[in-house]
Scaffold this active site. Structure first.
Site, PDB file in Angstrom:
ATOM      1  N   LYS A   1      -2.600 -12.569 -17.365  1.00 37.22           N
ATOM      2  CA  LYS A   1      -1.158 -12.509 -17.596  1.00 37.22           C
ATOM      3  C   LYS A   1      -0.445 -12.662 -16.257  1.00 37.22           C
ATOM      4  CE  LYS A   1       2.251  -9.772 -17.512  1.00 37.22           C
ATOM      5  NZ  LYS A   1       3.261 -10.779 -17.168  1.00 37.22           N
TER       6      LYS A   1
ATOM      7  N   GLU B   1       9.625   0.509  -0.026  1.00 43.39           N
ATOM      8  CA  GLU B   1       9.271  -0.895   0.175  1.00 43.39           C
ATOM      9  C   GLU B   1      10.495  -1.756  -0.153  1.00 43.39           C
ATOM     10  OE1 GLU B   1       6.668  -2.718  -2.802  1.00 43.39           O
ATOM     11  OE2 GLU B   1       5.545  -3.686  -1.186  1.00 43.39           O
TER      12      GLU B   1
ATOM     13  N   GLU C   1      -4.037  -3.328  -6.844  1.00 42.10           N
ATOM     14  CA  GLU C   1      -3.564  -3.821  -5.535  1.00 42.10           C
ATOM     15  C   GLU C   1      -2.054  -3.654  -5.557  1.00 42.10           C
ATOM     16  OE1 GLU C   1      -5.573  -4.757  -3.214  1.00 42.10           O
ATOM     17  OE2 GLU C   1      -7.438  -5.298  -4.218  1.00 42.10           O
TER      18      GLU C   1
ATOM     19  N   CYS D   1       2.911  -8.506   0.132  1.00 40.96           N
ATOM     20  CA  CYS D   1       2.569  -7.076   0.097  1.00 40.96           C
ATOM     21  C   CYS D   1       2.146  -6.562   1.462  1.00 40.96           C
ATOM     22  CB  CYS D   1       1.482  -6.842  -0.935  1.00 40.96           C
ATOM     23  SG  CYS D   1       0.030  -7.859  -0.648  1.00 40.96           S
TER      24      CYS D   1
END
Ligand code: NAD
Length: 538
Positions: A202, A407, A275, A309
């Site tokens: 997905k 973040e 992750e 990331c």
């Protein structure tokens, strides 16, 4: 390029990279024929669409999957998986090696698609091509040895013959985000395929064409189509349906969603790799090469407009070199050329969506309102495209400001000055995240000592992120809230397998034999254990 395009002014003046003559447009690349070809791979009865961040325009109408479609995709994958698992591992590995060659040969096609779907600069799209090629080469070459059955010393040496097999898990559910749509979709699925699993993927709908293109290429390289199913749609609807049917889940995305995926996987007692996000720090020590550190910081903070990331969002610079560093880093940052052409030339592209732009604006505006200083950027650039935002450096950021701890996932970095190395290590570690970090120094030994004290899954010395990420024989992933499990190296492939121990007993059983009573047997075994230790058996 004209003078005005290269001028570097105080703030908000990043030059634009003009489009070379004759470059392709979205309509040239995403034709109805291309969309029809690629979307044949989706199990979906509904309709959705995706858009290009460069202009906000619709790119393609796409199928959308219902939870029932997801169940169908798993049925198809499950039916095809045993035949694929029975294919010799060298044949499966050869598919990866052919994929490696094809992706390099056909890179122009995928670079266009990645740029259109993510809005990133072509150079940053090329990082994805490099990353999947390296992963395909590594597992293409090394999978047979990672997966080879191993002989071990048995419970009773000589009498117990033991082998350890690596069995595929079955059907892996693979959920991936929009920011690195080639690498994090197919790149992370390659070790799952080579171990004999089927995959139901997905990808994010906004970057679905990239993942579908890569699926077609893998099929061209020899992967049976049925072992690679794709479903598309809303994350909170389609994502949980994937977790519901999977034998193992590989998830890349935000820490918030990762927790939900982990809970759903725990309820089903299936394994999961997560992750997740980061708030990555770079330390510039007093003896760093300032010129190289400034160039490295510009790459590490602004690659893919900071939507990476492992990109750097916190910069800790020793006070003795801070002024010189800031001058060089700011000059480089202000000179980065922004652009949206499907060609090399721009140094930075667009943000991917409205939500991302809002977060970036909120973090910068709040910090400035509370007293932080803009060293560069801080400017929305709708003159280039609706979601362009200049690469931004802040100083004077403090703990209550969101940009200090959350973040941002955009082209924004906060710069802090330190006096003691100890203090910088403490500050770098003072975050719930633990994904990536970077240390700059001319003293390699000191660099390694500092690196070992940073609580992050990867540390780069004299590089921002690419050295560790590109070293695919070694594990890559997050400590703390940045994840669970690893990609790359032995961990990145063995996680897609179940270890199976097969032990064959010969000549005598493990229990009283040859007329021994229980007491004699216990004494015999106690003596045997002492002998085994003295023979250094492990
Ligand atoms: P996200 O968590 O919103 O979405 C990731 C994927 O999960 C998408 O495909 C989404 O549709 C799907 N999803 C959404 N809700 C779901 C649910 N309830 N159950 C299952 N799946 C669901 O993340 P994003 O905004 O697309 O990606 C950005 C984040 O990903 C950032 O935090 C970034 O740091 C992180 N990231 C981490 C890595 C890494 O390797 N550690 C790599 C890239 C991105």
């Amino acid at each position: 390029m004209t003078d005005s395009q290269t001028t570097v002014g105080p703030l908000g003046t990043n030059p634009t990279a003009p489009a070379p003559a004759g470059v392709r447009t979205a309509a040239d690349v995403v034709t109805p024929e291309v969309v029809a070809q690629l979307t044949r791979g989706v199990v979906g009865s509904g309709r959705t669409a995706n858009h290009t961040p460069f202009t906000g325009e619709k790119l393609a109408d796409l199928p959308e999957s219902t939870p029932e479609d997801v169940a169908t995709a798993f049925e198809r994958a499950r039916a095809a998986q045993p035949t694929w698992a029975a294919t010799p591992v060298r044949q499966r590995a050869a598919v990866l090696l052919r994929f490696h060659d094809l992706v390099l040969q056909r890179q122009a096609e995928i670079l266009d698609l990645i740029q259109l779907e993510t809005g990133k600069a072509r150079l940053h799209a090329h990082e994805e091509v490099q990353a999947v090629a390296v992963v395909a080469r590594h597992y293409g070459r090394k999978a047979p040895s990672y997966l080879r059955p191993k002989r071990h010393t048995g419970a009773v040496p000589v009498l117990t013959k033991v082998s350890e097999l690596r069995q595929p898990r079955g059907v892996v559910g693979h959920i991936s985000p929009w920011n690195y749509p080639l690498e994090l979709s197919v790149g992370d699925a390659l070790p799952a395929f080579v171990t004999g699993n089927a995959v139901v993927m997905k990808p994010d709908t906004e970057t679905a064409l990239t993942a579908l293109w890569a699926r077609d290429l893998l099929i061209e390289a020899g992967l049976p189509a049925e072992v690679f199913q794709v479903v598309l749609g809303d994350g909170p609807v389609v994502g949980p349906a994937v977790v519901k049917h999977a034998d193992y889940v590989s998830f890349t995305g935000s820490t918030r969603t990762g927790r939900e995926v982990a809970q759903a996987a725990a309820a089903r007692l299936i394994g999961v790799t997560l992750e997740l996000g980061g708030k990555n720090a770079m330390l510039v020590l007093h003896d760093a090469d300032i010129e190289k550190a400034a160039a490295g910081a510009a790459r590490a903070c602004f690659s893919s407009a900071g939507q990476l990331c492992i990109s750097i969002e916190r910069l800790y610079v020793h006070e003795s070199v801070a002024d010189a560093f800031v001058e060089r880093f700011a000059a480089r940052t202000k000179a980065l050329r922004l652009g949206s052409a499907l060609a090399y030339g721009a140094d930075m592209g667009s943000l991917v969506g409205e939500a991302q732009l809002e977060t970036v604006k909120r973090h910068v505006e709040e910090a400035v309102a509370k007293g932080a200083k803009l060293v560069a950027g801080g400017v929305h650039r709708p003159d280039i495209g609706p979601l362009f935002y200049e690469p931004t450096i802040l100083e004077g950021v403090e703990a209550p400001m969101a940009v200090c701890t959350e973040e941002t996932f955009g082209p924004v970095v906060s710069l802090y000055r330190f006096t003691e190395e100890e203090e910088a290590i403490g500050l770098a570690n003072a975050t719930p995240y633990g994904l990536n970090s970077s240390v700059w120094t001319r003293d390699a030994k000191r660099g390694h000592q500092v690196a070992a004290r940073l609580r992050t899954g990867t540390v780069n010395i004299n590089e921002g992120y690419a050295s560790a990420y590109g070293s695919v024989q070694s594990p890559m992933g997050g400590m703390k809230d940045s994840g669970l499990g690893r990609r790359h190296g032995s961990e990145g492939i063995l996680k897609y397998t179940e270890g199976q121990t097969i032990a064959q007993q010969r000549l005598m059983p493990i229990g009283p034999a040859f007329g021994m009573d229980d007491e004699k047997y216990a004494a015999f075994m106690s003596r045997s254990l002492r002998v085994m230790k003295s023979l250094h058996l492990r």
